[in-house]
Design an enzyme around this catalytic site. Structure first.
Site, PDB file in Angstrom:
ATOM      1  N   LEU A   1       0.832  -1.194   0.000  1.00 24.60           N
ATOM      2  CA  LEU A   1       0.000   0.000   0.000  1.00 24.60           C
ATOM      3  C   LEU A   1       0.870   1.249   0.000  1.00 24.60           C
ATOM      4  O   LEU A   1       1.838   1.350   0.750  1.00 24.60           O
ATOM      5  CB  LEU A   1      -0.900   0.007   1.238  1.00 24.60           C
ATOM      6  CG  LEU A   1      -1.784   1.240   1.441  1.00 24.60           C
ATOM      7  CD1 LEU A   1      -2.858   1.327   0.359  1.00 24.60           C
ATOM      8  CD2 LEU A   1      -2.424   1.223   2.825  1.00 24.60           C
ATOM      9  N   CYS A   2       0.517   2.211  -0.864  1.00 24.12           N
ATOM     10  CA  CYS A   2       1.222   3.492  -0.913  1.00 24.12           C
ATOM     11  C   CYS A   2       0.253   4.576  -0.455  1.00 24.12           C
ATOM     12  O   CYS A   2      -0.708   4.916  -1.153  1.00 24.12           O
ATOM     13  CB  CYS A   2       1.703   3.779  -2.340  1.00 24.12           C
ATOM     14  SG  CYS A   2       2.575   5.356  -2.515  1.00 24.12           S
ATOM     15  N   ILE A   3       0.503   5.079   0.738  1.00 17.77           N
ATOM     16  CA  ILE A   3      -0.360   6.105   1.311  1.00 17.77           C
ATOM     17  C   ILE A   3       0.520   7.031   2.151  1.00 17.77           C
ATOM     18  O   ILE A   3       1.467   6.576   2.797  1.00 17.77           O
ATOM     19  CB  ILE A   3      -1.488   5.462   2.167  1.00 17.77           C
ATOM     20  CG1 ILE A   3      -2.460   6.515   2.685  1.00 17.77           C
ATOM     21  CG2 ILE A   3      -0.916   4.641   3.289  1.00 17.77           C
ATOM     22  CD1 ILE A   3      -3.668   5.911   3.403  1.00 17.77           C
TER      23      ILE A   3
END
Length: 215
Positions: A84-86
């Site tokens: 996940l890229c957040i």
């Protein structure tokens, strides 16, 4: 101590679960959590159950954990390998390359609770300005029907992982998160007792055993 901090957060979330998530420790390792994400009602993810893993660094909470989906998850903000890229999971401080400000990124006041709530928000409201999965980002903007078809297939595939004792929420009200009015952290003796139990129940890094042998 990172292990004690994580155990406190785990116990708090176990006592006051966030609707839409199930958490457990992998192999009794407080630095690796297994998370099941329940698809929010009235969204394209409804009926799904997506398994994922959170891995925490030894210096948590000063640096963020990583969050990875265990199965393919087609989303603009999820890399093809499931990571996940957040912003909330990016290292602390300003990043001139991406333009992210320190207040958007990780800071030690964040908790597992804030991470999970951010993920719920991101599912149906992806950030397509700099997508981790370019194909998903383009399709989300230009061909929403095809995008939804892919998600529907992944929701269908995820149902095999739904625990037998889990009743999926059928309304947005059942999925809505409500902050508990009272937290065990308000009791000064609560964490003291739990930290003592933690030392008995978990061998966080093996250092205690080695010390005993030396003594």
């Amino acid at each position: 101590m990172a292990a004690a901090t994580l155990l406190r957060q785990f116990k708090e979330l176990s006592k006051h679960p966030i609707p839409g998530f199930r958490i457990s420790l992998k192999d009794e390792n407080v630095f690796t959590w297994e998370v099941g994400i329940i698809g929010p009602p009235k969204t394209i993810y409804e009926g799904g159950y997506f398994l994922s893993t959170i891995k925490f660094p030894q210096d948590y909470p000063f640096n963020p954990p990583s969050f990875t989906f265990n199965s393919p998850f087609f989303h603009p903000n999820v890399y093809p390998d499931g990571t996940l890229c957040i912003s909330i999971l990016h290292p602390p401080g300003d990043d001139p390359m991406s333009g992210e400000k320190a207040e958007e990124r990780w800071n030690p006041t964040q908790t597992v609770e804030s991470i999970l709530l951010s993920i719920v928000s991101l599912l149906n409201d992806p950030n397509c300005s700099s997508p981790a999965n370019v194909d998903a980002g383009v399709m989300y903007r230009q061909n929403r029907e095809k995008y939804n078809e892919i998600i529907a297939e992944q929701v269908k595939a995820s149902k095999k992982d739904i625990p037998a004792d889990l009743v999926l929420p059928t309304s947005e009200e059942h999925y809505q998160y409500k902050k508990p009015e009272e937290s065990p952290a308000d009791d000064e003796n609560f964490w003291y007792d739990d930290d003592a139990e933690a030392e008995e129940d978990f061998d966080f890094d093996g250092e205690d055993d080695e010390q005993e042998e030396e003594d």
